[in-house]
Design an enzyme around this catalytic site. Structure first.
Site, mmCIF file in Angstrom:
data_model
loop_
_atom_site.group_PDB
_atom_site.id
_atom_site.type_symbol
_atom_site.label_atom_id
_atom_site.label_comp_id
_atom_site.label_asym_id
_atom_site.label_seq_id
_atom_site.Cartn_x
_atom_site.Cartn_y
_atom_site.Cartn_z
ATOM 1 N N ASN A 8 42.895 41.951 38.403
ATOM 2 C CA ASN A 8 42.293 40.621 38.578
ATOM 3 C C ASN A 8 42.066 40.442 40.075
ATOM 4 O O ASN A 8 43.008 40.180 40.820
ATOM 5 C CB ASN A 8 43.248 39.544 38.033
ATOM 6 C CG ASN A 8 42.721 38.144 38.316
ATOM 7 O OD1 ASN A 8 41.562 37.972 38.721
ATOM 8 N ND2 ASN A 8 43.562 37.139 38.089
ATOM 9 N N LYS A 10 40.490 38.106 41.548
ATOM 10 C CA LYS A 10 40.410 36.702 42.002
ATOM 11 C C LYS A 10 39.174 36.553 42.897
ATOM 12 O O LYS A 10 38.147 37.174 42.614
ATOM 13 C CB LYS A 10 41.723 36.290 42.681
ATOM 14 C CG LYS A 10 42.933 36.688 41.805
ATOM 15 C CD LYS A 10 44.239 36.134 42.245
ATOM 16 C CE LYS A 10 45.346 36.572 41.287
ATOM 17 N NZ LYS A 10 46.637 36.002 41.595
ATOM 18 N N HIS A 94 44.340 31.548 33.281
ATOM 19 C CA HIS A 94 45.149 32.032 34.406
ATOM 20 C C HIS A 94 45.835 30.846 35.072
ATOM 21 O O HIS A 94 45.278 29.748 35.127
ATOM 22 C CB HIS A 94 44.269 32.788 35.415
ATOM 23 C CG HIS A 94 45.084 33.490 36.444
ATOM 24 N ND1 HIS A 94 45.593 32.846 37.551
ATOM 25 C CD2 HIS A 94 45.520 34.768 36.500
ATOM 26 C CE1 HIS A 94 46.305 33.719 38.254
ATOM 27 N NE2 HIS A 94 46.279 34.883 37.644
ATOM 28 N N GLU A 96 46.164 30.034 38.027
ATOM 29 C CA GLU A 96 45.385 29.385 39.098
ATOM 30 C C GLU A 96 44.331 28.458 38.500
ATOM 31 O O GLU A 96 44.002 27.417 39.078
ATOM 32 C CB GLU A 96 44.757 30.462 40.006
ATOM 33 C CG GLU A 96 45.823 31.090 40.907
ATOM 34 C CD GLU A 96 45.652 32.573 41.163
ATOM 35 O OE1 GLU A 96 44.536 33.093 41.027
ATOM 36 O OE2 GLU A 96 46.670 33.218 41.509
ATOM 37 N N GLU A 166 52.614 35.803 32.763
ATOM 38 C CA GLU A 166 52.582 35.750 34.229
ATOM 39 C C GLU A 166 53.395 34.551 34.709
ATOM 40 O O GLU A 166 52.877 33.430 34.763
ATOM 41 C CB GLU A 166 51.140 35.596 34.723
ATOM 42 C CG GLU A 166 50.251 36.778 34.440
ATOM 43 C CD GLU A 166 49.144 36.917 35.484
ATOM 44 O OE1 GLU A 166 48.977 38.024 36.004
ATOM 45 O OE2 GLU A 166 48.473 35.927 35.796
ATOM 46 N N GLY A 172 51.789 36.564 43.472
ATOM 47 C CA GLY A 172 51.456 36.606 44.894
ATOM 48 C C GLY A 172 52.639 36.349 45.815
ATOM 49 O O GLY A 172 52.468 36.077 46.998
ATOM 50 N N SER A 212 53.233 40.142 41.048
ATOM 51 C CA SER A 212 53.782 41.042 42.064
ATOM 52 C C SER A 212 54.068 42.450 41.533
ATOM 53 O O SER A 212 55.047 43.086 41.931
ATOM 54 C CB SER A 212 55.033 40.422 42.707
ATOM 55 O OG SER A 212 54.690 39.202 43.356
HETATM 56 P P1 13P Z 1 49.766 39.370 42.096
HETATM 57 O O1 13P Z 1 49.777 40.744 41.478
HETATM 58 O O2 13P Z 1 49.036 39.311 43.403
HETATM 59 O O3 13P Z 1 51.109 38.754 42.118
HETATM 60 O O4 13P Z 1 48.864 38.459 41.097
HETATM 61 C C1 13P Z 1 49.138 38.457 39.756
HETATM 62 C C2 13P Z 1 48.060 37.762 39.048
HETATM 63 O O5 13P Z 1 47.901 36.555 39.177
HETATM 64 C C3 13P Z 1 47.173 38.563 38.202
HETATM 65 O O6 13P Z 1 46.397 37.749 37.382
#
Ligand code: 13P
Length: 255
Positions: A8, A10, A94, A96, A166, A172, A212
């Site tokens: 992903n 983003k 997601h 976010e 997640e 992140g 992560s």
């Molecule tokens: P990270 O791997 O950067 O923690 O992000 C995970 C994520 O949100 C994947 O959709």
């Protein structure tokens, strides 16, 4: 069950950067045994990614989608527009989208139904915040997000579904869930989803862990049977880091 490792990206990478990434990733594809690989670039790079991935088994996904098919919805992207580029998967709900853009459970449900209607494989994201986790509410949060998304859906309409667990506090932050916590949550997700959909899903449902994940910790997750792959953010942005992660996942799953 075949692992699925999804990137992903983003809001990262232009179309030109995407082409260069895809060309380099294809050179390492022979190292990816037993793993299905999916890239989810921004909408603006989908066309370039589709062209660059021709002849490869790497699949293409979108990061979001409208619940409508067409109409006066400024700024939105519809399922047929994604399908035109050979997109097969779509990330929905997601954290976010939920937390920054205020997407509510009912919106995610409508998007899920639309994805299924158009034959796109949904990657439904669920996960608890740090506060919910410390309050002991993880299971209740996951069950409630899954109920809103899945209850009453026609099992027959679901050829394939991916659910990504997640935890918001792990995204992140460099602080991944422990493999056993991820596996416990993945088991809970599978049994809750199967209950809501009225029966065993077997290979039609795969549960990913996200938060992560990197080449150094992926083996801990994918060697536990409830986890069928990963949704990767930061570690999917550099081609060698991502290719190392996919390779490590395949090797760990073989052991
Ligand atoms: P990270 O791997 O950067 O923690 O992000 C995970 C994520 O949100 C994947 O959709």
């Amino acid at each position: 069950m075949k692992l699925i490792i999804a990137a992903n990206w983003k809001m990262h990478k232009t179309a030109a950067e995407t082409v260069s990434f895809c060309n380099s990733l294809k050179l390492r594809e022979k190292e990816f045994s037993g793993v299905e690989v999916l890239l989810c670039p921004p909408y603006t790079a989908l066309s370039a990614a589709a062209a660059a991935l021709k002849g490869s088994a790497i699949k293409l996904g979108a990061q979001n989608m409208s619940w409508e098919t067409e109409g006066a919805y400024t700024g939105e992207i519809a399922a047929p527009m994604l399908k035109e580029f050979g997109v097969t998967h779509v990330i929905l709900g997601h954290s976010e989208r939920r937390h920054i853009f205020g997407e509510a459970d009912n919106v995610i449900r409508k998007k899920l139904e639309q994805a299924l209607r158009f034959g796109l494989i949904p990657i439904l994201c669920v996960g608890e915040t740090g506060e919910q986790r410390s309050g002991g509410d993880t299971a209740a949060v996951l069950e409630s997000q899954l109920r809103a998304a899945l209850e009453g859906l026609d099992r027959e309409s679901i050829a394939e579904l991916i659910i990504a667990y997640e935890p918001v506090w792990a995204i992140g932050t460099g602080q991944a869930a422990s493999p056993t916590d991820a596996a416990d949550a993945a088991s809970l997700v599978r049994s809750a989803a199967e209950k809501l959909l009225g029966g065993a899903m077997e290979g039609a449902l795969r549960v990913q862990y996200g938060g992560s994940v990197n080449a150094g910790n992926i083996d801990g997750f994918v060697t536990l049977p409830p986890v069928n792959g990963a949704l990767v953010g930061g570690a999917s942005l550099a081609v060698d880091t991502f290719a190392d992660l996919i390779k490590a996942a395949g090797e760990a799953a073989e052991c």
